[in-house]
Design a protein around this motif. Structure first.
Motif, PDB file in Angstrom:
ATOM      1  N   VAL A 197      34.620  39.592  44.506  1.00  0.00           N
ATOM      2  CA  VAL A 197      34.642  38.414  43.643  1.00  0.00           C
ATOM      3  C   VAL A 197      33.935  37.168  44.389  1.00  0.00           C
ATOM      4  N   LEU A 198      34.549  36.943  45.589  1.00  0.00           N
ATOM      5  CA  LEU A 198      34.452  35.767  46.320  1.00  0.00           C
ATOM      6  C   LEU A 198      32.880  35.963  47.111  1.00  0.00           C
ATOM      7  N   GLU A 199      32.708  37.106  47.559  1.00  0.00           N
ATOM      8  CA  GLU A 199      31.371  37.276  48.330  1.00  0.00           C
ATOM      9  C   GLU A 199      30.189  37.050  47.125  1.00  0.00           C
ATOM     10  N   TYR A 200      30.529  37.978  45.893  1.00  0.00           N
ATOM     11  CA  TYR A 200      29.096  37.675  44.975  1.00  0.00           C
ATOM     12  C   TYR A 200      29.412  36.270  44.542  1.00  0.00           C
ATOM     13  N   GLY A 201      30.266  35.668  44.572  1.00  0.00           N
ATOM     14  CA  GLY A 201      30.650  34.373  43.871  1.00  0.00           C
ATOM     15  C   GLY A 201      29.595  33.374  44.753  1.00  0.00           C
ATOM     16  N   ARG A 202      29.810  33.577  45.994  1.00  0.00           N
ATOM     17  CA  ARG A 202      29.179  32.611  47.110  1.00  0.00           C
ATOM     18  C   ARG A 202      27.596  33.167  47.122  1.00  0.00           C
ATOM     19  N   LYS A 203      27.199  34.401  47.018  1.00  0.00           N
ATOM     20  CA  LYS A 203      25.941  34.695  46.682  1.00  0.00           C
ATOM     21  C   LYS A 203      25.206  34.067  45.714  1.00  0.00           C
ATOM     22  N   LYS A 204      25.957  33.957  44.577  1.00  0.00           N
ATOM     23  CA  LYS A 204      25.491  33.339  43.390  1.00  0.00           C
ATOM     24  C   LYS A 204      25.097  31.622  43.526  1.00  0.00           C
ATOM     25  N   LEU A 205      26.141  31.256  44.243  1.00  0.00           N
ATOM     26  CA  LEU A 205      25.883  29.622  44.591  1.00  0.00           C
ATOM     27  C   LEU A 205      24.774  29.580  45.375  1.00  0.00           C
TER      28      LEU A 205
ATOM     29  N   VAL B 167      37.309  39.817  36.514  1.00  0.00           N
ATOM     30  CA  VAL B 167      37.312  40.118  35.091  1.00  0.00           C
ATOM     31  C   VAL B 167      37.832  41.567  35.017  1.00  0.00           C
ATOM     32  N   SER B 168      37.992  42.184  36.272  1.00  0.00           N
ATOM     33  CA  SER B 168      38.455  43.482  36.321  1.00  0.00           C
ATOM     34  C   SER B 168      40.079  43.539  35.849  1.00  0.00           C
ATOM     35  N   ASP B 169      40.698  42.363  36.123  1.00  0.00           N
ATOM     36  CA  ASP B 169      42.152  42.171  35.827  1.00  0.00           C
ATOM     37  C   ASP B 169      42.362  41.940  34.360  1.00  0.00           C
ATOM     38  N   GLN B 170      43.296  42.421  33.731  1.00  0.00           N
ATOM     39  CA  GLN B 170      43.097  42.651  32.100  1.00  0.00           C
ATOM     40  C   GLN B 170      44.026  41.192  31.672  1.00  0.00           C
ATOM     41  N   SER B 171      44.952  41.118  32.746  1.00  0.00           N
ATOM     42  CA  SER B 171      45.778  39.880  32.196  1.00  0.00           C
ATOM     43  C   SER B 171      45.172  38.499  32.256  1.00  0.00           C
ATOM     44  N   ILE B 172      43.944  38.546  32.824  1.00  0.00           N
ATOM     45  CA  ILE B 172      43.385  37.380  32.600  1.00  0.00           C
ATOM     46  C   ILE B 172      41.808  37.495  32.171  1.00  0.00           C
ATOM     47  N   GLY B 173      40.907  36.694  32.229  1.00  0.00           N
ATOM     48  CA  GLY B 173      39.444  37.042  31.962  1.00  0.00           C
ATOM     49  C   GLY B 173      39.152  37.129  30.310  1.00  0.00           C
ATOM     50  N   PHE B 174      38.315  37.806  30.093  1.00  0.00           N
ATOM     51  CA  PHE B 174      37.429  37.563  28.850  1.00  0.00           C
ATOM     52  C   PHE B 174      38.200  37.265  27.271  1.00  0.00           C
ATOM     53  N   ASN B 175      39.235  38.302  27.128  1.00  0.00           N
ATOM     54  CA  ASN B 175      40.047  37.865  25.773  1.00  0.00           C
ATOM     55  C   ASN B 175      41.325  37.197  25.895  1.00  0.00           C
ATOM     56  N   SER B 176      41.575  37.119  27.256  1.00  0.00           N
ATOM     57  CA  SER B 176      42.925  36.459  27.530  1.00  0.00           C
ATOM     58  C   SER B 176      43.117  34.965  27.234  1.00  0.00           C
ATOM     59  N   ASP B 177      44.511  34.315  27.093  1.00  0.00           N
ATOM     60  CA  ASP B 177      44.619  32.960  26.952  1.00  0.00           C
ATOM     61  C   ASP B 177      44.827  32.338  28.219  1.00  0.00           C
ATOM     62  N   ASP B 178      44.891  33.139  29.143  1.00  0.00           N
ATOM     63  CA  ASP B 178      45.138  32.593  30.802  1.00  0.00           C
ATOM     64  C   ASP B 178      44.093  33.096  31.638  1.00  0.00           C
ATOM     65  N   ASN B 179      44.110  32.396  32.649  1.00  0.00           N
ATOM     66  CA  ASN B 179      43.010  32.599  33.513  1.00  0.00           C
ATOM     67  C   ASN B 179      43.381  32.193  34.958  1.00  0.00           C
ATOM     68  N   ALA B 180      42.568  32.835  35.995  1.00  0.00           N
ATOM     69  CA  ALA B 180      42.688  32.086  37.267  1.00  0.00           C
ATOM     70  C   ALA B 180      41.298  32.396  38.018  1.00  0.00           C
ATOM     71  N   VAL B 181      40.929  31.252  38.821  1.00  0.00           N
ATOM     72  CA  VAL B 181      39.780  31.221  39.177  1.00  0.00           C
ATOM     73  C   VAL B 181      39.729  30.818  40.851  1.00  0.00           C
ATOM     74  N   THR B 182      38.551  30.971  41.385  1.00  0.00           N
ATOM     75  CA  THR B 182      38.199  30.517  42.747  1.00  0.00           C
ATOM     76  C   THR B 182      37.118  29.542  42.599  1.00  0.00           C
ATOM     77  N   LEU B 183      37.273  28.311  43.114  1.00  0.00           N
ATOM     78  CA  LEU B 183      35.856  27.488  43.138  1.00  0.00           C
ATOM     79  C   LEU B 183      35.297  27.341  44.235  1.00  0.00           C
ATOM     80  N   ILE B 184      34.000  27.736  44.415  1.00  0.00           N
ATOM     81  CA  ILE B 184      33.261  27.763  45.580  1.00  0.00           C
ATOM     82  C   ILE B 184      32.274  26.808  45.617  1.00  0.00           C
ATOM     83  N   ASP B 185      32.110  26.200  46.727  1.00  0.00           N
ATOM     84  CA  ASP B 185      30.989  25.234  46.942  1.00  0.00           C
ATOM     85  C   ASP B 185      30.559  25.347  48.509  1.00  0.00           C
ATOM     86  N   LYS B 186      29.612  24.762  48.894  1.00  0.00           N
ATOM     87  CA  LYS B 186      29.029  24.986  50.102  1.00  0.00           C
ATOM     88  C   LYS B 186      30.230  24.841  51.200  1.00  0.00           C
ATOM     89  N   GLU B 187      31.084  24.012  50.965  1.00  0.00           N
ATOM     90  CA  GLU B 187      31.995  23.933  51.974  1.00  0.00           C
ATOM     91  C   GLU B 187      33.489  24.654  52.091  1.00  0.00           C
TER      92      GLU B 187
END
Ligand code: CTP
Length: 403
Positions: A331-339, A352-372
């Protein structure tokens, strides 16, 4: 410059000669972007008509507590919840007294009792009434309760006296009300958000799409509007209602989403691509339903859709651009490549492989990636996560453009 974009101001008008200036206050508040509703006391209506205030505010004027019809439309509790701020201008000595003692004998005083929002008063009265010990005692009580008092100014009065008690000028009042929201993370900014899936038509009855529910994008749009932004939400087909104060533009396909974003982007400050845009679409949409025929296989010729976020990020006047990376691995590697590949300012990476978070769930967890750096936002409701994401974006936006 003052901003009241998306803010709901409930203007209470009480009886006093300064009530004629409340018409001008409506205008100044609206100029700053506010939605204004007016509540008038009986006394106020002796000085200025409800019709004038209705015509200026563009909303019905509220005058009665015990009118069943008016209460059915928008009663005192709804009004008190609706308001982001309750501004009483002019506020008479009598009204200050009512507020200080918790009197709830008319519509405006009950709204003030019920509201959780900030109350602001612009007192206006004869200088003797202002100086009177009762009024000063009430003033002290109201200040202690964190009610904001604007003015009054000193000078010549309608009755011929000179001294304190003149209501501040409408411009000044509107500016001071706007300053209450200055700290809002997105005050005065325009944000364009994409959300939901796109549908790529195969024939009149079939399409290719994905599992995106749109919940994350909608939560972000709601949080952006709450934070003071003029918010445009370009949405694919979803089962969600439009959040308050958000301008939703419905689209179906990626091409339509591209068009809608292109129209809105030139004056946008921030773009957030939360949509799960289909990467490909059928080369041609069959004009009639495709019959299955005798063959056991079927081949569909697909062509690449335009990359909406890449188009936004390539603009010379590029807004602060935030993308999502919905991934099932690395996830992080692909995310940084997209940035880097899409020249984004930030990527919100989502497993989105984790069923408890992601597409149809009401909860989510993310990592915010920027240059720094990478910043983890652990599992929480999508609406809380959206608010937290908005705060981080606002911080990064400000450090990029106002460093
Ligand atoms: N996006 C977009 N327009 C597209 C495709 C994607 O605006 N045609 C945006 C999405 O809204 C998201 C970001 O690009 O903010 C990442 O989308 P994704 O489809 O995961 O990235 P891709 O570049 O298509 O990479 P891959 O398919 O290899 O994962």
């Amino acid at each position: 410059m003052m901003h009241l974009i998306n803010k709901r101001v409930l203007l209470g008008v009480t009886g006093g000669i300064a009530a004629y200036k409340s018409a001008e206050i409506v205008r100044r508040l609206q100029d700053a972007g506010a939605d204004v509703r007016v509540v008038m006391t009986k006394g106020a209506q002796e000085f200025i008509t409800a019709l004038t205030m209705q015509a200026l505010s563009g909303n019905p004027v509220h005058t009665d507590l015990l009118d069943p019809q008016a209460e059915a439309a928008m009663g005192h509790i709804e009004l008190s919840r609706w308001a982001d701020v309750v501004l009483v201008a002019p506020a008479s000595a009598n009204f200050m007294s009512k507020l200080a003692t918790g009197d709830g004998s008319d519509l405006l005083s009950t709204v003030c009792l019920a509201t959780q929002s900030k109350i602001v008063l612009a007192p206006a009265m004869n200088q003797g009434m202002w100086r009177n010990a009762s009024t000063q005692e009430n003033l002290k009580t109201l200040l202690e309760r964190d009610i904001k008092i604007l003015g009054p100014a000193s000078g010549g009065q309608a009755c011929g006296d000179v001294g304190p008690g003149r209501m501040l000028e409408p411009d000044d009042i509107a500016t001071q009300v706007a300053s209450l929201f200055e700290q809002d993370a997105f005050a005065g900014l325009k944000v364009v958000i994409t959300a939901g899936p796109t549908r790529e038509a195969i024939d009149p009855v079939r399409y290719i799409s994905n599992h995106s529910s749109g919940k994350m994008g909608y939560a972000i749009a709601e949080a952006a509007a709450e934070a003071g932004a003029k918010t445009v939400l370009v949405s694919g087909p979803v089962q969600l209602s439009c959040p308050a104060r958000v301008d939703r533009q419905d689209v179906v396909s990626a091409l339509q989403m591209y068009e809608a974003v292109s129209k809105e982007i030139s004056d946008a400050d921030i773009f957030i691509g939360a949509a799960a845009v289909a990467d490909f679409r059928p080369v041609e949409e069959a004009s009639e339903k495709i019959k299955k025929g005798a063959s056991d296989t079927m081949t569909l010729n697909m062509t690449k859709n335009p990359d909406i976020i890449a188009m936004v990020a390539q603009r010379e006047d590029k807004p602060f651009t935030v993308g999502f990376a919905a991934e099932t691995q690395n996830v992080l590697e692909y995310g940084r490549k997209k940035l880097e590949a899409k020249k984004l300012d930030m990527v919100i990476a989502n497993d989105v492989s984790d069923q408890s978070i992601g597409f149809n769930s009401d909860d989510n967890a993310v990592t915010l990636i920027d240059k720094e750096a990478n910043e983890n936002l652990s599992v929480r409701s999508k609406s809380q996560l959206a608010r937290d994401i908005i705060q981080v974006i606002a911080k990064k936006y400000k450090s990029k453009y106002h460093a």
